[in-house]
Design an enzyme around this catalytic site. Sequence first.
Site, mmCIF file in Angstrom:
data_model
loop_
_atom_site.group_PDB
_atom_site.id
_atom_site.type_symbol
_atom_site.label_atom_id
_atom_site.label_comp_id
_atom_site.label_asym_id
_atom_site.label_seq_id
_atom_site.Cartn_x
_atom_site.Cartn_y
_atom_site.Cartn_z
ATOM 1 N N PHE A 152 0.896 -1.155 0.000
ATOM 2 C CA PHE A 152 0.000 0.000 0.000
ATOM 3 C C PHE A 152 0.937 1.207 0.000
ATOM 4 O O PHE A 152 1.307 1.716 1.061
ATOM 5 C CB PHE A 152 -0.889 0.021 1.247
ATOM 6 C CG PHE A 152 -1.947 -1.061 1.293
ATOM 7 C CD1 PHE A 152 -1.598 -2.401 1.357
ATOM 8 C CD2 PHE A 152 -3.296 -0.731 1.275
ATOM 9 C CE1 PHE A 152 -2.570 -3.394 1.409
ATOM 10 C CE2 PHE A 152 -4.273 -1.719 1.326
ATOM 11 C CZ PHE A 152 -3.910 -3.050 1.394
ATOM 12 N N ASP A 153 1.346 1.638 -1.181
ATOM 13 C CA ASP A 153 2.440 2.611 -1.227
ATOM 14 C C ASP A 153 2.064 3.964 -0.635
ATOM 15 O O ASP A 153 2.944 4.709 -0.195
ATOM 16 C CB ASP A 153 2.927 2.784 -2.670
ATOM 17 C CG ASP A 153 3.639 1.528 -3.172
ATOM 18 O OD1 ASP A 153 4.315 0.876 -2.357
ATOM 19 O OD2 ASP A 153 3.505 1.196 -4.355
ATOM 20 N N GLU A 211 0.925 2.804 3.464
ATOM 21 C CA GLU A 211 2.031 2.228 4.234
ATOM 22 C C GLU A 211 3.259 3.140 4.249
ATOM 23 O O GLU A 211 3.985 3.183 5.243
ATOM 24 C CB GLU A 211 2.429 0.870 3.652
ATOM 25 C CG GLU A 211 1.435 -0.249 3.968
ATOM 26 C CD GLU A 211 1.807 -1.569 3.333
ATOM 27 O OE1 GLU A 211 1.219 -2.586 3.719
ATOM 28 O OE2 GLU A 211 2.666 -1.609 2.420
ATOM 29 N N TYR A 252 10.725 0.718 -7.555
ATOM 30 C CA TYR A 252 9.760 1.216 -8.527
ATOM 31 C C TYR A 252 9.661 2.734 -8.512
ATOM 32 O O TYR A 252 9.890 3.358 -7.483
ATOM 33 C CB TYR A 252 8.376 0.653 -8.177
ATOM 34 C CG TYR A 252 7.718 -0.076 -9.320
ATOM 35 C CD1 TYR A 252 8.051 -1.390 -9.610
ATOM 36 C CD2 TYR A 252 6.768 0.559 -10.117
ATOM 37 C CE1 TYR A 252 7.454 -2.059 -10.654
ATOM 38 C CE2 TYR A 252 6.169 -0.111 -11.167
ATOM 39 C CZ TYR A 252 6.508 -1.422 -11.427
ATOM 40 O OH TYR A 252 5.907 -2.079 -12.467
ATOM 41 N N GLU A 253 9.267 3.305 -9.656
ATOM 42 C CA GLU A 253 9.001 4.739 -9.725
ATOM 43 C C GLU A 253 7.571 4.972 -10.196
ATOM 44 O O GLU A 253 7.079 4.259 -11.080
ATOM 45 C CB GLU A 253 9.939 5.425 -10.744
ATOM 46 C CG GLU A 253 11.184 6.043 -10.155
ATOM 47 C CD GLU A 253 12.254 5.040 -9.763
ATOM 48 O OE1 GLU A 253 12.155 3.868 -10.166
ATOM 49 O OE2 GLU A 253 13.185 5.414 -9.030
ATOM 50 N N HIS A 263 1.577 -8.603 -11.342
ATOM 51 C CA HIS A 263 1.077 -7.841 -10.204
ATOM 52 C C HIS A 263 0.163 -6.753 -10.730
ATOM 53 O O HIS A 263 0.066 -6.541 -11.941
ATOM 54 C CB HIS A 263 2.246 -7.242 -9.405
ATOM 55 C CG HIS A 263 3.163 -6.407 -10.243
ATOM 56 N ND1 HIS A 263 4.167 -6.936 -11.009
ATOM 57 C CD2 HIS A 263 3.194 -5.075 -10.469
ATOM 58 C CE1 HIS A 263 4.784 -5.972 -11.660
ATOM 59 N NE2 HIS A 263 4.211 -4.827 -11.355
ATOM 60 N N ASP A 278 -12.527 15.625 -5.230
ATOM 61 C CA ASP A 278 -13.565 16.434 -4.599
ATOM 62 C C ASP A 278 -13.931 17.540 -5.587
ATOM 63 O O ASP A 278 -13.382 18.635 -5.547
ATOM 64 C CB ASP A 278 -13.034 16.993 -3.273
ATOM 65 C CG ASP A 278 -14.062 17.871 -2.576
ATOM 66 O OD1 ASP A 278 -15.161 18.064 -3.131
ATOM 67 O OD2 ASP A 278 -13.741 18.378 -1.481
ATOM 68 N N HIS A 321 -0.465 -5.325 -14.466
ATOM 69 C CA HIS A 321 0.886 -5.485 -14.982
ATOM 70 C C HIS A 321 1.242 -6.934 -15.279
ATOM 71 O O HIS A 321 1.691 -7.679 -14.402
ATOM 72 C CB HIS A 321 1.894 -4.860 -14.013
ATOM 73 C CG HIS A 321 3.227 -4.640 -14.622
ATOM 74 N ND1 HIS A 321 4.216 -3.914 -14.018
ATOM 75 C CD2 HIS A 321 3.751 -5.051 -15.816
ATOM 76 C CE1 HIS A 321 5.289 -3.907 -14.796
ATOM 77 N NE2 HIS A 321 5.027 -4.601 -15.887
HETATM 78 CO CO CO Z 1 4.330 -3.041 -12.230
#
Ligand code: CO
Length: 620
Positions: A289-290, A293, A373-374, A423, A432, A584
């Site tokens: 949960f980037d 988390e 990852y970016e 993934h 909003d 992905h």
């Molecule tokens: Co990916």
Amino acid sequence: MHPLDPLSADEITAAADTLRREQQLTDRWRFASIELREPSKETVKAFTPGDPITREAVVIGWDRDDGAVYKARVTLQPPAVTSWERQTEGQPNMTVDEFNECDAALRQDPRVIEALAQRGITDLDRVLIDTWAYGAHLVPERHRGGRIGWADVWYRKSPGASPYANPVTGLHFVVDLNRMELLEVEDTHRVDEPDTMGEYVPDLVPDLELRTDIKPLHIHQPDGPSFTLDGNALSWQKWSLRVGFNHREGLVIHTVGYDGRSVAHRLSFAEMVVPYRDPTTDHYRRTAFDIGEWGLGFLTTSLELGCDCLGEIRYLDAVMHNTKGEPYTIKNAICIHEEDDAILWKHVDARTGAEVRRSRRLVLSFHVTVANYEYLVYWRFYQDGNIECEVRATGIMVTTHFAPGQQPPYGTLVDERTYAPFHQHFLVARLDLDVDGEANTVYATESEALPMGPDNPHGLALVQRNTPLRTEEDGKQDYDWNTQRAWKVVNDNVTNGLGTPVGYKLVPGAAFPPMMDPASPVMQRAEAIGHTLWVTPFDAEERWPCGEFVVQSERDRGLPVWTAQNRNIEDTDVVLWYVFGVHHITRPEEWPVMSVDTVSFWLKPVGFFDRNPGLDVPPS
Ligand code: CO
């Protein structure tokens, strides 16, 4: 200063000091997050420059000795703690300090050194230990209740080489993050190292010849860009907005207006869920949960002119903090620039010739590095009232080695005996919108082909059905290819010159289903990804679609809990939660570094204007 400006370094320090003093915090305390408590919509609307403002911070932290988690509100003038509440569900966000401290601590642990030595790895300097957060259900029973991380191990082939080129297969650590202590070494299996090439820096790629046929391409704006940036207030042609930033959402776009009319109060990303779809021992815990988390703000990296951004750029810095509550600056965190975007509109008349307008767009972007990852985020504003939100995923895929002849079916072969697991990257945008005011209704808008009959003898008739979503239950919507379903945010109280209500349409892109059993632990934690769209009535406290405390969560305490109230969402201030991303299915071409995978959605005016608002764009 404006009430929506992010906390300054001094304000972060003041908030931390105030809390430390009033609650007698020891050095065992960690600050997980310190952010601006955003003022109400009323306060924002009533504000005029020069007005006195009250600044407040929201602080979350915990004591490493007893694990107690607290959420506090701190006013900054005069400094005082106004609330201090113990939290009992889940853990605060993971912190960069813990990631670094865990890597350093484990590399000195004799059990780690021994486990690596058995695999022939003796140069600890080349090892990277990558700590991940857990779902509560996966934390071993005997360690429940603690702040527990699990770790992968990676290995650099040479001191400057990429650690993510070489997984140390079958070796994981379970760590108590509060005591920074190794709890368990999981040594499940070993794989003879295949002969792979995972390097992407030119000097390290064998036999690489860089192309020599690329000539310079310069972008000049001799009179400067056409936008003005005053503090965090940005205006460009008819658009106006404010730039915000926080630890969790990263870039936040506030008070978006066009020609003085309100379009949106606040646009941001509120969660990202990345389940790896590989049940094998190396990967089954990989459910990142980037945002919840780790936080996009904490992971934002500095941008570089000429590389990340081309042209006449204005940058904004971001101020984050470490777990001691000490502020630090991310230079050039947000990039603001204009781009040429080919053609806006064109027609060639046989008599009068071509009339053509070039399209110019205003782009706000920031880049995030999440370990391997970016994510590159671009919000684009167009001259015809369109808004586009684009995300590019790049970086290095997680890979794993397998023994000869035994490739697991959950990924793609990308190198010798090396596969990249499938993934999904689910992003939840929090939109909003306030279309010409707050009282809006969301309509599902769908095409329907009418049956053939006396009124439709050729079978051509197509009508558009607009169905108002009246309750939160109605507001749970899924993409439907058969009807080309989209969603219009309409203000039924305001009509355009044609007599129809004004609106903005959420044009879905990159929507895909979770493809996961509702009983699976990840879906339990992330029910939010179960629909393409959720609609809720505005509540300033409802910010996190998978819950506020996602680390070691068991259930999604966000959208499913809020929407269980089944509140009215008709003719009121609504918030849209749009779920999209990257499904992905990995490719060999994405190794050893992945070119950007680009996904986007649009917000387009529908009847917000009486005619094409780009008619007044002058010819170049
Ligand atoms: Co990916």
